[in-house]
Design a protein around this motif. Sequence first.
Motif, PDB file in Angstrom:
ATOM      1  N   LYS A  10      51.052  28.122  21.373  1.00 27.47           N
ATOM      2  CA  LYS A  10      52.455  28.515  21.237  1.00 27.47           C
ATOM      3  C   LYS A  10      52.645  29.630  20.224  1.00 27.47           C
ATOM      4  CE  LYS A  10      54.117  23.797  22.248  1.00 27.47           C
ATOM      5  NZ  LYS A  10      52.876  23.018  22.031  1.00 27.47           N
ATOM      6  N   THR A  33      58.575  28.219  19.193  1.00 23.03           N
ATOM      7  CA  THR A  33      58.929  27.138  20.109  1.00 23.03           C
ATOM      8  C   THR A  33      59.320  25.910  19.302  1.00 23.03           C
ATOM      9  OG1 THR A  33      56.691  26.218  20.252  1.00 23.03           O
ATOM     10  CG2 THR A  33      57.263  27.974  21.821  1.00 23.03           C
ATOM     11  N   ASN A  36      58.505  20.517  21.691  1.00 18.63           N
ATOM     12  CA  ASN A  36      57.417  20.570  22.678  1.00 18.63           C
ATOM     13  C   ASN A  36      57.610  21.683  23.707  1.00 18.63           C
ATOM     14  OD1 ASN A  36      55.761  18.490  21.667  1.00 18.63           O
ATOM     15  ND2 ASN A  36      57.088  16.947  22.575  1.00 18.63           N
ATOM     16  N   GLY A  37      58.053  22.845  23.213  1.00 20.81           N
ATOM     17  CA  GLY A  37      58.147  24.020  24.064  1.00 20.81           C
ATOM     18  C   GLY A  37      59.427  24.152  24.858  1.00 20.81           C
ATOM     19  N   TYR A 121      48.983  12.231  15.566  1.00 12.73           N
ATOM     20  CA  TYR A 121      49.583  12.556  16.859  1.00 12.73           C
ATOM     21  C   TYR A 121      48.502  13.103  17.782  1.00 12.73           C
ATOM     22  CZ  TYR A 121      54.120  12.060  14.588  1.00 12.73           C
ATOM     23  OH  TYR A 121      55.211  11.569  13.908  1.00 12.73           O
ATOM     24  N   LYS A 123      47.002  15.473  20.183  1.00 11.11           N
ATOM     25  CA  LYS A 123      47.240  16.891  20.465  1.00 11.11           C
ATOM     26  C   LYS A 123      47.133  17.141  21.965  1.00 11.11           C
ATOM     27  CE  LYS A 123      45.462  21.516  19.290  1.00 11.11           C
ATOM     28  NZ  LYS A 123      46.763  22.147  19.018  1.00 11.11           N
ATOM     29  N   SER A 124      48.259  16.978  22.662  1.00 14.91           N
ATOM     30  CA  SER A 124      48.295  17.138  24.108  1.00 14.91           C
ATOM     31  C   SER A 124      49.708  17.514  24.542  1.00 14.91           C
ATOM     32  CB  SER A 124      47.871  15.835  24.799  1.00 14.91           C
ATOM     33  OG  SER A 124      48.158  15.885  26.185  1.00 14.91           O
ATOM     34  N   ASP A 125      49.887  18.761  24.984  1.00 11.19           N
ATOM     35  CA  ASP A 125      51.198  19.191  25.479  1.00 11.19           C
ATOM     36  C   ASP A 125      51.629  18.350  26.673  1.00 11.19           C
ATOM     37  OD1 ASP A 125      51.397  21.150  23.546  1.00 11.19           O
ATOM     38  OD2 ASP A 125      50.630  22.750  24.841  1.00 11.19           O
ATOM     39  N   GLY A 128      52.977  15.156  25.567  1.00  8.85           N
ATOM     40  CA  GLY A 128      54.091  15.257  24.632  1.00  8.85           C
ATOM     41  C   GLY A 128      53.722  14.982  23.187  1.00  8.85           C
ATOM     42  N   ASP A 129      52.438  15.143  22.840  1.00 11.60           N
ATOM     43  CA  ASP A 129      51.965  14.944  21.459  1.00 11.60           C
ATOM     44  C   ASP A 129      52.432  13.614  20.868  1.00 11.60           C
ATOM     45  OD1 ASP A 129      50.820  17.507  21.572  1.00 11.60           O
ATOM     46  OD2 ASP A 129      52.637  18.447  20.819  1.00 11.60           O
TER      47      ASP A 129
END
Length: 233
Positions: A10, A33, A36-37, A121, A123-125, A128-129
């Motif tokens: 991002k 961002t 989450n974007g 958390y 780390k995975s977009d 959704g983290d």
Amino acid sequence: MKDSLIYEGKAKRIFSIKGDNDNYIQEFKDDATAFNGIKKDSIKNKGIRNTSISTAIFTFLNNKGIPTHFLGKISENEMLVKKVEIILVEVVCRNIAAGSLVKKFGFTEGEKLEKPLIEFYYKSDEAGDPLFTDEHIYRMKLATFNELSVIKNLTFKINDLLKDFFSEKGIDLVDFKLEFGRNNGEIILADEISPDTCRLWDNKSGKKLDKDRFRFDMGGVEEAYEEIEKRLS
């Protein structure tokens, strides 16, 4: 020096270097961002500011004996960094209640915690983290027990160092996110440390000097990043 794009996130791009198998170039973008974007925009000179801020902080941590990926600033928006295998665990350390501690857990914003609180958390977009636990990390084979112990100990040390570092600049370190990676078998600090990844409040006025100004349409985003850069320089 750049060869090929290895990764684009991002806020940063990572490039390989011709003839160098040990290091990368990390380039900071002006893209911003949040959530989450979902919210996206561009902040003028953010890449330059975050390069300067991260350089100051990583230089300080390197000098204090914290192992990091940072090797040097090579342009106004680029750093030379060691190659790392990023561990897919985002580490959040909290000193003062804000953000999800207030929204999800009922803390009062601005409440000082008795001791630092560390959260993990994934780390995975795509996912959704999400917040997860040590046991998730072990079962998912993201890090071993010993690696996570090193990460926790480093996080507490970094927190102690940065609280004092920012306090001397008239700033409260409310909370911050760290990422770690493996480099030749060693766990080292990677990514960035900037107003994108920290909550930073003026310790007299309480003014927010970080990405929350963008998240919540508070205005003065560019000025806040510039203020942090000035204080750290």
